[in-house]
Design an enzyme around this catalytic site. Structure first.
Site, PDB file in Angstrom:
ATOM      1  CG  HIS A   1      -4.413  -1.800 -23.379  1.00 15.28           C
ATOM      2  ND1 HIS A   1      -3.397  -1.875 -22.457  1.00 15.28           N
ATOM      3  CD2 HIS A   1      -5.476  -2.419 -22.809  1.00 15.28           C
ATOM      4  CE1 HIS A   1      -3.833  -2.516 -21.389  1.00 15.28           C
ATOM      5  NE2 HIS A   1      -5.093  -2.848 -21.568  1.00 15.28           N
TER       6      HIS A   1
ATOM      7  CG  ASP B   1      -1.841  -4.647 -28.501  1.00 18.04           C
ATOM      8  OD1 ASP B   1      -2.198  -5.833 -28.355  1.00 18.04           O
ATOM      9  OD2 ASP B   1      -2.079  -3.753 -27.673  1.00 18.04           O
TER      10      ASP B   1
ATOM     11  CD  GLN C   1      -9.091  -7.474 -26.400  1.00 18.83           C
ATOM     12  OE1 GLN C   1      -9.896  -8.380 -26.614  1.00 18.83           O
ATOM     13  NE2 GLN C   1      -8.798  -7.072 -25.175  1.00 18.83           N
TER      14      GLN C   1
ATOM     15  CE  LYS D   1      -5.881  -8.892 -22.940  1.00 18.35           C
ATOM     16  NZ  LYS D   1      -6.877  -8.411 -21.993  1.00 18.35           N
TER      17      LYS D   1
ATOM     18  CB  CYS E   1      -6.151  -0.310 -20.007  1.00 19.09           C
ATOM     19  SG  CYS E   1      -5.983  -1.160 -18.441  1.00 19.09           S
TER      20      CYS E   1
HETATM   21  N1  PLP Z   1      -3.468  -4.448 -25.647  1.00 24.86           N
HETATM   22  C1  PLP Z   1      -4.786  -4.606 -25.745  1.00 24.86           C
HETATM   23  C2  PLP Z   1      -5.485  -4.186 -27.000  1.00 24.86           C
HETATM   24  C3  PLP Z   1      -5.495  -5.161 -24.672  1.00 24.86           C
HETATM   25  O1  PLP Z   1      -6.817  -5.305 -24.769  1.00 24.86           O
HETATM   26  C4  PLP Z   1      -4.799  -5.554 -23.511  1.00 24.86           C
HETATM   27  C5  PLP Z   1      -5.525  -6.085 -22.352  1.00 24.86           C
HETATM   28  O2  PLP Z   1      -6.683  -5.848 -22.166  1.00 24.86           O
HETATM   29  C6  PLP Z   1      -3.421  -5.384 -23.480  1.00 24.86           C
HETATM   30  C7  PLP Z   1      -2.790  -4.831 -24.560  1.00 24.86           C
HETATM   31  C8  PLP Z   1      -2.622  -5.799 -22.288  1.00 24.86           C
HETATM   32  O3  PLP Z   1      -2.634  -7.179 -22.151  1.00 24.86           O
HETATM   33  P1  PLP Z   1      -1.997  -7.895 -20.873  1.00 24.86           P
HETATM   34  O4  PLP Z   1      -2.590  -7.220 -19.667  1.00 24.86           O
HETATM   35  O5  PLP Z   1      -2.414  -9.299 -21.009  1.00 24.86           O
HETATM   36  O6  PLP Z   1      -0.523  -7.702 -20.961  1.00 24.86           O
END
Ligand code: PLP
Length: 412
Positions: free
Chosen positions: A127, A205, A208, A231, A369
């Site tokens: 992401h 990370d 998800q 999430k 993203c």
């Molecule tokens: N990493 C992953 C795999 C994501 O799916 C997301 C959000 O969709 C993020 C990071 C970023 O999360 P946040 O916008 O809650 O900081």
């Protein structure tokens, strides 16, 4: 449905989410955008409301009763999150979410052990929030970003290739647990063990995965792990960073301000240890309390049952779309997470998502993203359906009906 998935009392659970019980454009809402954010159960809304109704005050600084209560609730929330991933409380830093967690680690490493010329290894399925913070370090601190390639439309990672790149001794390997677009579930424990053998730090990370499967940072063996409360049934603007205690205590602060200091004078300041060192300023107290309530709710529902159930929904959707040739689907064919990303040739993702909305179905359309990944796979935009434990097989069927109808509607 497999046996474990079948035992989840989905109809009862849905009653905890009043938002799901509504009509959109005259059709029952089918919410399949859980990868972007999940819905919040009543117990989370109640916990936040109760805090503001009865206990609201600032934490750690007041001597009065309300401040003591707020501090107790806030620190209990930290303990709750720590227990959720089997860490110590001091290893949990509250953040606004995954993005802030990764930026925090990047910013602190850049002021500490990361030097110009050092390498950070990142996969090509990340992401933006696990790409851009490292690219900023490259731009402003001379750090090198190396990309672990992914292969084919399934986005396979080649373990031997990973070993070769880890042998070059990057300082950090930062990778996603579950890809928000491909649905890949990376073998975190294996990747972390490979990195550790070579003295490479790891950041996972878990945006998800944290709300979708049981996580135990000790058996995963990671140095850092980040996730987003929104999430996993908690309010937006919440989340936490886990970091190994001795590592956190050795890193310089990220933000400066109130509550993170031991002492301040005109000549300079000294800092507290973790977690205070990384929590400058007034935190999102109500949010942290809501996050603890969400974690309670998820564990009560059962993390293993949630994992089995929503992964099964993702697999059902994937299998049906592929077997009916309804769309081109990316990501692994089996062992996938509870989401499916696809492209209908001749139909722009936004047109399909708009059509689905007219049918009451909330999907995501665009690059998710993952601009670089989309380009690599040859798409400008795709459509994603992402599931959670409150979705049903009937909703998977509604998605399939919608796809068939959309194709007919657009003459494809
Ligand atoms: N990493 C992953 C795999 C994501 O799916 C997301 C959000 O969709 C993020 C990071 C970023 O999360 P946040 O916008 O809650 O900081």
């Amino acid at each position: 449905m497999n046996e474990r998935a079948a035992v989840l009392p989905v109809e009862d659970l849905r009653r905890d989410f009043p938002i799901l019980d509504q009509r959109i454009h005259g059709k029952p809402l089918v919410y399949l955008d859980n990868g972007a954010t999940t819905q919040k159960p009543l117990c989370v809304l109640d916990a936040v409301r109760r805090f503001y109704e009865r206990d609201n005050a600032n934490v750690h600084r007041g001597i009065h009763e309300l401040s003591a209560r707020a501090t107790d609730l806030f620190e209990a929330a930290r303990e709750r999150c720590a227990k959720f991933i089997s860490s110590a409380s001091e290893e949990i830093i509250f953040t606004r979410g995954t993005t802030e967690g990764i930026n925090l680690v990047a910013g602190s490493l850049a002021r500490g052990p990361l030097r110009a010329g050092d390498t950070v290894l990142v996969t090509q399925m990340e992401h933006h929030s696990n790409m851009v913070p490292w690219q900023l370090l490259a731009e402003y601190h001379g750090v090198r970003v190396e990309w672990l390639p992914i292969h084919g439309q399934e986005g396979r990672i080649d373990r031997d290739e990973l070993v070769r790149l880890l042998d070059r001794e990057p300082k950090l390997f930062a990778f996603t647990h579950i890809s928000n677009t491909l649905g890949t579930i990376n073998p975190v424990a294996d990747f972390c063990a490979l990195a550790k053998e070579r003295g490479v730090m790891t950041l996972v990370d878990a945006a998800q995965s944290a709300g979708h499967m049981r996580l135990d940072v000790k058996s995963l063996g990671c140095d850092f792990l980040v996730c987003s409360g929104h999430k996993m049934c908690a309010p937006t603007g919440t989340g936490f960073l886990y970091g190994r205690q001795e590592l956190l205590d050795s890193l310089p602060p990220y933000h400066g301000g109130g509550e993170m200091i031991d002492s301040v004078d005109y000549s300079g300041s000294t800092y507290k240890l973790s977690p205070s060192r990384f929590e400058a300023g007034t935190p999102n107290i109500g949010g942290a309390i809501g996050l603890a309530a969400a974690v309670d709710y998820l564990e009560k529902t059962g993390m293993d049952a949630i994992a089995a159930y929503d992964h099964e929904l993702g697999q059902q959707a994937y299998d049906a779309i592929v077997s009916e040739s309804l769309a081109e689907v990316i990501g692994p064919a089996v062992g996938r997470a509870g989401l499916v990303t696809f492209h209908v040739p001749g139909l722009h993702a936004h047109d399909l998502v708009t059509y689905a909305d007219s049918q009451g179905i909330a999907l995501r359309g665009g690059h998710h993203c993952n601009q670089a990944l989309m380009r690599k796979l040859g798409y400008t935009a795709t459509v994603r359906a992402s599931f959670y434990f409150y979705n049903t097989t009937q909703e998977v069927e509604a998605l399939l009906v919608c796809l068939r109808k959309a194709k007919a509607y657009f003459g494809l």
